[in-house]
Motif scaffolding. Sequence first.
Motif, short mmCIF file in Angstrom:
data_model
loop_
_atom_site.label_atom_id
_atom_site.label_comp_id
_atom_site.label_asym_id
_atom_site.label_seq_id
_atom_site.Cartn_x
_atom_site.Cartn_y
_atom_site.Cartn_z
N GLN A 24 -0.16 0.91 -12.74
CA GLN A 24 -0.78 1.27 -11.46
C GLN A 24 -0.07 0.59 -10.28
N ARG A 25 0.28 -0.68 -10.45
CA ARG A 25 0.97 -1.43 -9.40
C ARG A 25 2.34 -0.80 -9.12
N SER A 26 3.03 -0.39 -10.18
CA SER A 26 4.33 0.25 -10.02
C SER A 26 4.20 1.59 -9.29
N HIS A 27 3.16 2.33 -9.60
CA HIS A 27 2.93 3.62 -8.95
C HIS A 27 2.74 3.43 -7.45
N VAL A 28 1.96 2.43 -7.06
CA VAL A 28 1.70 2.18 -5.65
C VAL A 28 2.98 1.73 -4.95
N ALA A 46 7.97 14.48 6.52
CA ALA A 46 7.93 13.93 5.16
C ALA A 46 7.27 12.55 5.16
N ALA A 47 7.53 11.77 6.20
CA ALA A 47 6.94 10.43 6.29
C ALA A 47 5.42 10.52 6.42
N GLU A 48 4.95 11.46 7.23
CA GLU A 48 3.50 11.62 7.40
C GLU A 48 2.85 12.10 6.10
N ALA A 49 3.51 13.02 5.42
CA ALA A 49 2.97 13.52 4.15
C ALA A 49 2.94 12.42 3.11
N ALA A 50 4.01 11.62 3.05
CA ALA A 50 4.06 10.52 2.09
C ALA A 50 3.01 9.46 2.42
N TYR A 51 2.81 9.21 3.71
CA TYR A 51 1.81 8.22 4.13
C TYR A 51 0.40 8.69 3.73
N LYS A 52 0.13 9.97 3.93
CA LYS A 52 -1.18 10.50 3.56
C LYS A 52 -1.39 10.46 2.05
N ALA A 53 -0.32 10.49 1.28
CA ALA A 53 -0.44 10.41 -0.18
C ALA A 53 -0.59 8.97 -0.65
N VAL A 54 0.02 8.02 0.07
CA VAL A 54 0.01 6.63 -0.37
C VAL A 54 -1.31 5.92 -0.04
N VAL A 55 -1.98 6.33 1.03
CA VAL A 55 -3.21 5.64 1.43
C VAL A 55 -4.28 5.72 0.34
N PRO A 56 -4.56 6.88 -0.25
CA PRO A 56 -5.54 6.90 -1.34
C PRO A 56 -5.09 6.10 -2.57
N ALA A 63 -9.84 -0.69 -5.31
CA ALA A 63 -11.10 -0.44 -6.03
C ALA A 63 -11.01 -0.91 -7.48
N LYS A 64 -9.82 -0.83 -8.06
CA LYS A 64 -9.64 -1.25 -9.45
C LYS A 64 -9.31 -2.72 -9.58
N GLY A 65 -9.20 -3.42 -8.46
CA GLY A 65 -8.95 -4.86 -8.51
C GLY A 65 -7.50 -5.22 -8.73
N ILE A 66 -6.60 -4.29 -8.52
CA ILE A 66 -5.18 -4.55 -8.74
C ILE A 66 -4.55 -5.19 -7.51
N MET A 67 -5.06 -4.83 -6.33
CA MET A 67 -4.52 -5.34 -5.08
C MET A 67 -5.67 -5.88 -4.22
N PRO A 68 -5.49 -7.04 -3.60
CA PRO A 68 -6.53 -7.54 -2.69
C PRO A 68 -6.68 -6.63 -1.47
N LYS A 69 -7.88 -6.57 -0.92
CA LYS A 69 -8.12 -5.61 0.17
C LYS A 69 -7.34 -5.95 1.43
N ASN A 70 -7.11 -7.23 1.70
CA ASN A 70 -6.33 -7.58 2.89
C ASN A 70 -4.86 -7.20 2.73
#
Length: 86
Positions: A24-28, A46-56, A63-70
């Motif tokens: 999961q970390r690698s995917h992000v 392309a940057a806007e489309a990639a950004y909209k894909a990366v935010v979720p 949500a899965k506890g892999i990355m801290p919220k900050n």
Amino acid sequence: MANSLSARKRARQSERNRRRNASQRSHVRTAIKSVLKAIDGGDKAAAEAAYKAVVPAIDRSVAKGIMPKNTAARHKSRLNQHGRAM
């Protein structure tokens, strides 16, 4: 090496979870790099489309506890700043 049955099970679970979290970390990280690559390439659409894909993806990792919220907020903010600066 774990000796008791419950310790062996916990070791198996830990290894399975470690692999899942690493995936999961690698995917992000790959998704973040795709945004940066599009920004460096100068392709605003392309940057806007990639950004909209990366935010979720970032939000799911929180949500899965892999990355801290900050950390997630910092990544999203900096990517957004780079995108707006184009």
